[in-house]
Design a protein around this motif. Sequence first.
Motif, PDB file in Angstrom:
ATOM      1  N   GLN A  50       0.817  -1.206   0.000  1.00  0.00           N
ATOM      2  CA  GLN A  50       0.000   0.000   0.000  1.00  0.00           C
ATOM      3  C   GLN A  50       0.857   1.264   0.000  1.00  0.00           C
ATOM      4  O   GLN A  50       0.515   2.259  -0.641  1.00  0.00           O
ATOM      5  N   TRP A  51       1.980   1.220   0.698  1.00  0.00           N
ATOM      6  CA  TRP A  51       2.897   2.360   0.711  1.00  0.00           C
ATOM      7  C   TRP A  51       3.398   2.635  -0.698  1.00  0.00           C
ATOM      8  O   TRP A  51       3.489   3.794  -1.129  1.00  0.00           O
ATOM      9  N   LEU A  52       3.720   1.573  -1.444  1.00  0.00           N
ATOM     10  CA  LEU A  52       4.175   1.731  -2.822  1.00  0.00           C
ATOM     11  C   LEU A  52       3.066   2.289  -3.714  1.00  0.00           C
ATOM     12  O   LEU A  52       3.292   3.190  -4.528  1.00  0.00           O
ATOM     13  N   VAL A  53       1.864   1.750  -3.561  1.00  0.00           N
ATOM     14  CA  VAL A  53       0.728   2.190  -4.382  1.00  0.00           C
ATOM     15  C   VAL A  53       0.445   3.669  -4.153  1.00  0.00           C
ATOM     16  O   VAL A  53       0.212   4.432  -5.105  1.00  0.00           O
ATOM     17  N   GLN A  54       0.461   4.105  -2.895  1.00  0.00           N
ATOM     18  CA  GLN A  54       0.162   5.504  -2.573  1.00  0.00           C
ATOM     19  C   GLN A  54       1.172   6.465  -3.189  1.00  0.00           C
ATOM     20  O   GLN A  54       0.878   7.642  -3.389  1.00  0.00           O
ATOM     21  N   ARG A  55       2.345   5.971  -3.498  1.00  0.00           N
ATOM     22  CA  ARG A  55       3.393   6.818  -4.075  1.00  0.00           C
ATOM     23  C   ARG A  55       3.624   6.529  -5.549  1.00  0.00           C
ATOM     24  O   ARG A  55       4.615   6.993  -6.131  1.00  0.00           O
ATOM     25  N   ASP A  56       2.710   5.756  -6.151  1.00  0.00           N
ATOM     26  CA  ASP A  56       2.779   5.431  -7.581  1.00  0.00           C
ATOM     27  C   ASP A  56       4.120   4.804  -7.962  1.00  0.00           C
ATOM     28  O   ASP A  56       4.689   5.080  -9.029  1.00  0.00           O
ATOM     29  N   LEU A  57       4.619   3.949  -7.079  1.00  0.00           N
ATOM     30  CA  LEU A  57       5.864   3.249  -7.349  1.00  0.00           C
ATOM     31  C   LEU A  57       5.540   1.854  -7.872  1.00  0.00           C
ATOM     32  O   LEU A  57       4.844   1.082  -7.215  1.00  0.00           O
ATOM     33  N   PRO A  58       6.036   1.518  -9.046  1.00  0.00           N
ATOM     34  CA  PRO A  58       5.704   0.237  -9.680  1.00  0.00           C
ATOM     35  C   PRO A  58       6.528  -0.914  -9.110  1.00  0.00           C
ATOM     36  O   PRO A  58       7.561  -1.285  -9.650  1.00  0.00           O
ATOM     37  N   GLY A  59       6.080  -1.474  -8.012  1.00  0.00           N
ATOM     38  CA  GLY A  59       6.806  -2.587  -7.418  1.00  0.00           C
ATOM     39  C   GLY A  59       5.909  -3.777  -7.185  1.00  0.00           C
ATOM     40  O   GLY A  59       4.806  -3.641  -6.649  1.00  0.00           O
ATOM     41  N   GLU A  60       6.347  -4.950  -7.592  1.00  0.00           N
ATOM     42  CA  GLU A  60       5.592  -6.169  -7.389  1.00  0.00           C
ATOM     43  C   GLU A  60       6.129  -6.905  -6.166  1.00  0.00           C
ATOM     44  O   GLU A  60       7.316  -7.207  -6.090  1.00  0.00           O
ATOM     45  N   LEU A  61       5.251  -7.177  -5.205  1.00  0.00           N
ATOM     46  CA  LEU A  61       5.625  -7.947  -4.029  1.00  0.00           C
ATOM     47  C   LEU A  61       5.027  -9.329  -4.167  1.00  0.00           C
ATOM     48  O   LEU A  61       3.805  -9.491  -4.213  1.00  0.00           O
ATOM     49  N   SER A  62       5.890 -10.321  -4.250  1.00  0.00           N
ATOM     50  CA  SER A  62       5.423 -11.683  -4.491  1.00  0.00           C
ATOM     51  C   SER A  62       4.940 -12.334  -3.209  1.00  0.00           C
ATOM     52  O   SER A  62       5.341 -11.961  -2.108  1.00  0.00           O
ATOM     53  N   GLY A  63       4.064 -13.321  -3.378  1.00  0.00           N
ATOM     54  CA  GLY A  63       3.630 -14.134  -2.250  1.00  0.00           C
ATOM     55  C   GLY A  63       2.467 -13.533  -1.493  1.00  0.00           C
ATOM     56  O   GLY A  63       2.037 -12.397  -1.728  1.00  0.00           O
ATOM     57  N   ALA A  64       1.973 -14.321  -0.541  1.00  0.00           N
ATOM     58  CA  ALA A  64       0.822 -13.908   0.261  1.00  0.00           C
ATOM     59  C   ALA A  64       1.237 -12.880   1.312  1.00  0.00           C
ATOM     60  O   ALA A  64       2.419 -12.725   1.627  1.00  0.00           O
ATOM     61  N   ASP A  65       0.250 -12.192   1.832  1.00  0.00           N
ATOM     62  CA  ASP A  65       0.501 -11.235   2.901  1.00  0.00           C
ATOM     63  C   ASP A  65       1.032 -11.971   4.126  1.00  0.00           C
ATOM     64  O   ASP A  65       0.598 -13.076   4.453  1.00  0.00           O
ATOM     65  N   ARG A  66       1.998 -11.377   4.816  1.00  0.00           N
ATOM     66  CA  ARG A  66       2.575 -11.970   6.022  1.00  0.00           C
ATOM     67  C   ARG A  66       3.262 -10.889   6.837  1.00  0.00           C
ATOM     68  O   ARG A  66       3.527  -9.799   6.344  1.00  0.00           O
ATOM     69  N   ARG A  67       3.560 -11.201   8.072  1.00  0.00           N
ATOM     70  CA  ARG A  67       4.292 -10.271   8.911  1.00  0.00           C
ATOM     71  C   ARG A  67       5.751 -10.216   8.483  1.00  0.00           C
ATOM     72  O   ARG A  67       6.315 -11.190   7.996  1.00  0.00           O
ATOM     73  N   LEU A  68       6.357  -9.049   8.686  1.00  0.00           N
ATOM     74  CA  LEU A  68       7.756  -8.841   8.332  1.00  0.00           C
ATOM     75  C   LEU A  68       8.490  -8.198   9.500  1.00  0.00           C
ATOM     76  O   LEU A  68       7.892  -7.460  10.293  1.00  0.00           O
ATOM     77  N   TYR A  69       9.782  -8.473   9.583  1.00  0.00           N
ATOM     78  CA  TYR A  69      10.634  -7.701  10.468  1.00  0.00           C
ATOM     79  C   TYR A  69      10.950  -6.355   9.826  1.00  0.00           C
ATOM     80  O   TYR A  69      10.907  -5.314  10.473  1.00  0.00           O
ATOM     81  N   GLY A  70      11.311  -6.401   8.533  1.00  0.00           N
ATOM     82  CA  GLY A  70      11.687  -5.178   7.855  1.00  0.00           C
ATOM     83  C   GLY A  70      11.618  -5.336   6.357  1.00  0.00           C
ATOM     84  O   GLY A  70      11.355  -6.417   5.832  1.00  0.00           O
ATOM     85  N   CYS A  71      11.868  -4.235   5.649  1.00  0.00           N
ATOM     86  CA  CYS A  71      11.812  -4.239   4.191  1.00  0.00           C
ATOM     87  C   CYS A  71      12.623  -3.065   3.681  1.00  0.00           C
ATOM     88  O   CYS A  71      12.693  -2.008   4.330  1.00  0.00           O
ATOM     89  N   MET A  72      13.257  -3.250   2.536  1.00  0.00           N
ATOM     90  CA  MET A  72      13.976  -2.179   1.855  1.00  0.00           C
ATOM     91  C   MET A  72      13.348  -1.945   0.498  1.00  0.00           C
ATOM     92  O   MET A  72      13.138  -2.886  -0.266  1.00  0.00           O
ATOM     93  N   VAL A  73      13.041  -0.703   0.188  1.00  0.00           N
ATOM     94  CA  VAL A  73      12.582  -0.296  -1.142  1.00  0.00           C
ATOM     95  C   VAL A  73      13.587   0.719  -1.648  1.00  0.00           C
ATOM     96  O   VAL A  73      13.698   1.819  -1.091  1.00  0.00           O
ATOM     97  N   ALA A  74      14.355   0.363  -2.676  1.00  0.00           N
ATOM     98  CA  ALA A  74      15.444   1.218  -3.139  1.00  0.00           C
ATOM     99  C   ALA A  74      15.261   1.591  -4.601  1.00  0.00           C
ATOM    100  O   ALA A  74      14.779   0.796  -5.409  1.00  0.00           O
ATOM    101  N   ARG A  75      15.674   2.813  -4.905  1.00  0.00           N
ATOM    102  CA  ARG A  75      15.611   3.280  -6.292  1.00  0.00           C
ATOM    103  C   ARG A  75      16.509   4.501  -6.438  1.00  0.00           C
ATOM    104  O   ARG A  75      16.520   5.380  -5.572  1.00  0.00           O
ATOM    105  N   ALA A  76      17.277   4.542  -7.521  1.00  0.00           N
ATOM    106  CA  ALA A  76      18.069   5.716  -7.875  1.00  0.00           C
ATOM    107  C   ALA A  76      19.030   6.133  -6.766  1.00  0.00           C
ATOM    108  O   ALA A  76      19.245   7.319  -6.532  1.00  0.00           O
ATOM    109  N   GLY A  77      19.575   5.159  -6.047  1.00  0.00           N
ATOM    110  CA  GLY A  77      20.535   5.459  -4.999  1.00  0.00           C
ATOM    111  C   GLY A  77      19.933   5.815  -3.667  1.00  0.00           C
ATOM    112  O   GLY A  77      20.661   6.005  -2.684  1.00  0.00           O
TER     113      GLY A  77
END
Length: 241
Positions: A50-77
């Motif tokens: 949802q964070w990606l969608v709200q910012r119009d960032l084209p990112g595909e997250l594979s697999g079913a929804d689940r809890r996470l410890y953390g995540c990195m979304v990187a682009r252009a340095g």
Amino acid sequence: MSEQWLVEALTESRLCFPPGFPRDIAADAPLRHPLDLVGMPGLTVEGVRQWLVQRDLPGELSGADRRLYGCMVARAGAAALFFDSDDSEAEQRFTLAHEVAHYVLDHLLPRARALRFFGEDILPVLDGEREPGLDEYMDSRFSDVPLGLQVHLMDRGAGGGADSGAVLEAEQQADRLALEFLAPMAVARAELNEVSVTEGPRRLESRFGLPTAAARTYARMLRQRRRAPELSVLDFLGDDE
């Protein structure tokens, strides 16, 4: 196994912590790199999506929804580093160090290699502003250089564990670099030398602010490596205490 990769990653990270522990990677890392730290209670794959969608960032997250410890979304340095704000302070500290490690290992270093290989003309491809040519695409695949938006998830385990040797190795390297950020090997070894084997993990927890599981794993690793002396990365970079 040589840890030259660790020296390279620490140099690229450009992190410069003030004396004393526990270290505050949340304060230091954004001063060195364009990083946004995003805390979400009960962090999940869907929350990141949802964070990606709200910012119009084209990112595909594979697999079913689940809890996470953390995540990195990187682009252009630059990158957004997600963590679960419901976790303990120690867990949040280690998660952010782990995600900074992925940013360095899986984004900054490959990006630097691509710029050295292709030159500045590859920047629009790396930044997702144009599609790669066939030669650029093939070379990027063979050299493992990520193009465009890059999303990396740090799984909690159940239902979301590492599904390949390459993923497992990447996770282990990120953990190793994260531990060097928070508890440099030479300093941690000195702490372990002052206490018994059973007290070692608790010493690492209290001195460096590590979560229990990470402290236990690190103490075991350092005890094992002490049997076969090797150079510490601090021999290359110097002790910043």
